[in-house]
Scaffold this active site. Structure first.
Site, PDB file in Angstrom:
ATOM      1  N   GLU A 190       1.645   4.776   5.781  1.00 26.91           N
ATOM      2  CA  GLU A 190       0.648   3.742   5.494  1.00 26.91           C
ATOM      3  C   GLU A 190      -0.746   4.108   6.010  1.00 26.91           C
ATOM      4  OE1 GLU A 190       1.620   0.002   7.348  1.00 26.91           O
ATOM      5  OE2 GLU A 190       0.182  -1.098   6.113  1.00 26.91           O
TER       6      GLU A 190
ATOM      7  N   GLU B 262       2.934  -9.004   4.026  1.00 24.39           N
ATOM      8  CA  GLU B 262       2.610  -8.767   5.438  1.00 24.39           C
ATOM      9  C   GLU B 262       1.275  -9.478   5.664  1.00 24.39           C
ATOM     10  OE1 GLU B 262       2.791  -4.970   8.251  1.00 24.39           O
ATOM     11  OE2 GLU B 262       0.899  -5.133   7.165  1.00 24.39           O
TER      12      GLU B 262
HETATM   13  C1  LER Z   1       1.353  -2.305   9.481  1.00 28.12           C
HETATM   14  O1  LER Z   1       1.983  -2.458   8.248  1.00 28.12           O
HETATM   15  C2  LER Z   1      -0.079  -2.542   9.390  1.00 28.12           C
HETATM   16  O2  LER Z   1      -0.589  -2.877   8.362  1.00 28.12           O
HETATM   17  C3  LER Z   1      -0.912  -2.322  10.578  1.00 28.12           C
HETATM   18  O3  LER Z   1      -2.158  -2.950  10.413  1.00 28.12           O
HETATM   19  C4  LER Z   1      -0.311  -2.777  11.857  1.00 28.12           C
HETATM   20  O4  LER Z   1      -0.367  -4.158  11.956  1.00 28.12           O
HETATM   21 MN    MN Z   2       0.576  -3.078   6.494  1.00 25.21          MN
END
Ligand code: LER
Ligand code: MN
Length: 271
Positions: A154, A248
């Site tokens: 990510e 998220e």
């Molecule tokens: C994790 O998925 C993320 O997006 C980071 O910003 C940790 O919070």
């Molecule tokens: Mn994230």
């Protein structure tokens, strides 16, 4: 078909983090299923602290899939990172992530490397940090492959890392790896800060996009900010994305309302 997922944090110490549901795994799974989510993404304190039998039973009972598992608790709770100057910390970081890869893999789900990428600072150059990161990914990509799942990497915004901020950075990292089992996680919150065009970045990501964090520009649930989700959905359809868009997001104004709002926005954009 693009699938929906919602996050559940099982780490109370991560309070303030961008997770929709907090604790109460049974209750959170029940709410996710009632609202129509296809899967749940779990943020766990560590693999060792999870009860595989309980999770298997709850997922089966509610006809939910495990969409993915985060590894960020390794950073948040233990200050582990794959690019730490101390080799003992790097080793412990790998061990932590390997535990999550194996656990999630046994459910057919991928692990996510986000915060655990760390950053370069002090005497460590960017080149050195990236070399450590690549070394770790070369070991973990095949480990995830042995479980029949990809490994998700990510890119994060500039306030969280100075290593990989954009899809273009992520693609360049993937290009330099021998393992072809690492896919990108496109988090719309980070992309809103870093990308020139979120839709164009998703198109550039193409087949390398393996998972999406579905969230609005201000990290509130989709529909509470200024993100144009129709453009996001169009780009994801164009690249033939068939993975999870996983909420998220901050539990704003509360977990239940956040999950409901996410599902309303998901249906509007993708159904
Ligand atoms: C994790 O998925 C993320 O997006 C980071 O910003 C940790 O919070
Ligand atoms: Mn994230």
């Amino acid at each position: 078909m693009i699938k929906s997922s919602v996050t559940i944090s099982l780490a109370p110490q991560a309070k303030g983090g961008p997770f929709v549901f907090w604790g109460d795994l049974a209750g959170s799974c029940a709410r996710a299923a009632t609202l129509g989510f296809d899967g749940v993404e779990i943020f766990a304190p560590s693999a060792e602290e999870l009860d595989a039998r309980e999770i298997k039973q709850l997922l089966a009972q509610h006809r939910l899939k495990l969409a993915a598992m985060g590894t960020g608790a390794g950073w948040v709770l233990q200050k582990l990172r794959l690019t730490d100057p101390d080799s003992a910390v790097r080793t412990r970081a790998r061990h932590f992530i390997n535990g999550i890869i194996d656990f999630a893999g046994s459910f057919g789900a991928p692990a996510i490397i986000g915060s655990m990428q760390g950053r370069f600072e002090g005497d460590v150059t960017r080149e050195q940090a990236l070399a450590w990161l690549r070394e770790a990914l070369e070991q973990m990509g095949p480990r995830a492959h042995a479980c029949g799942v990809p490994l998700l990497f990510e890119p994060l915004n500039r306030y969280e890392t100075n290593l990989i901020n954009t899809v273009a950075d992520g693609l360049e990292l993937l290009r330099t790896l021998r393992t072809k089992n690492v896919k990108l996680l496109s988090d719309l919150f980070h992309m809103n800060i870093e990308e020139i065009s979120i839709a164009d970045a998703l198109r550039a990501g193409g087949q390398n996009v393996g998972h999406v964090h579905f969230v609005d520009s201000n990290r509130r649930p989709a529909g509470n900010g200024h993100m144009d989700f129709s453009l996001v959905a169009q780009a994801l359809r164009e690249i033939g994305f068939s993975g999870y868009v996983s909420a998220e997001a901050l539990p704003f104004p509360d977990s239940e309302a956040a999950a409901q709002q996410t599902m309303t926005s998901f249906k509007r954009a993708f159904r």
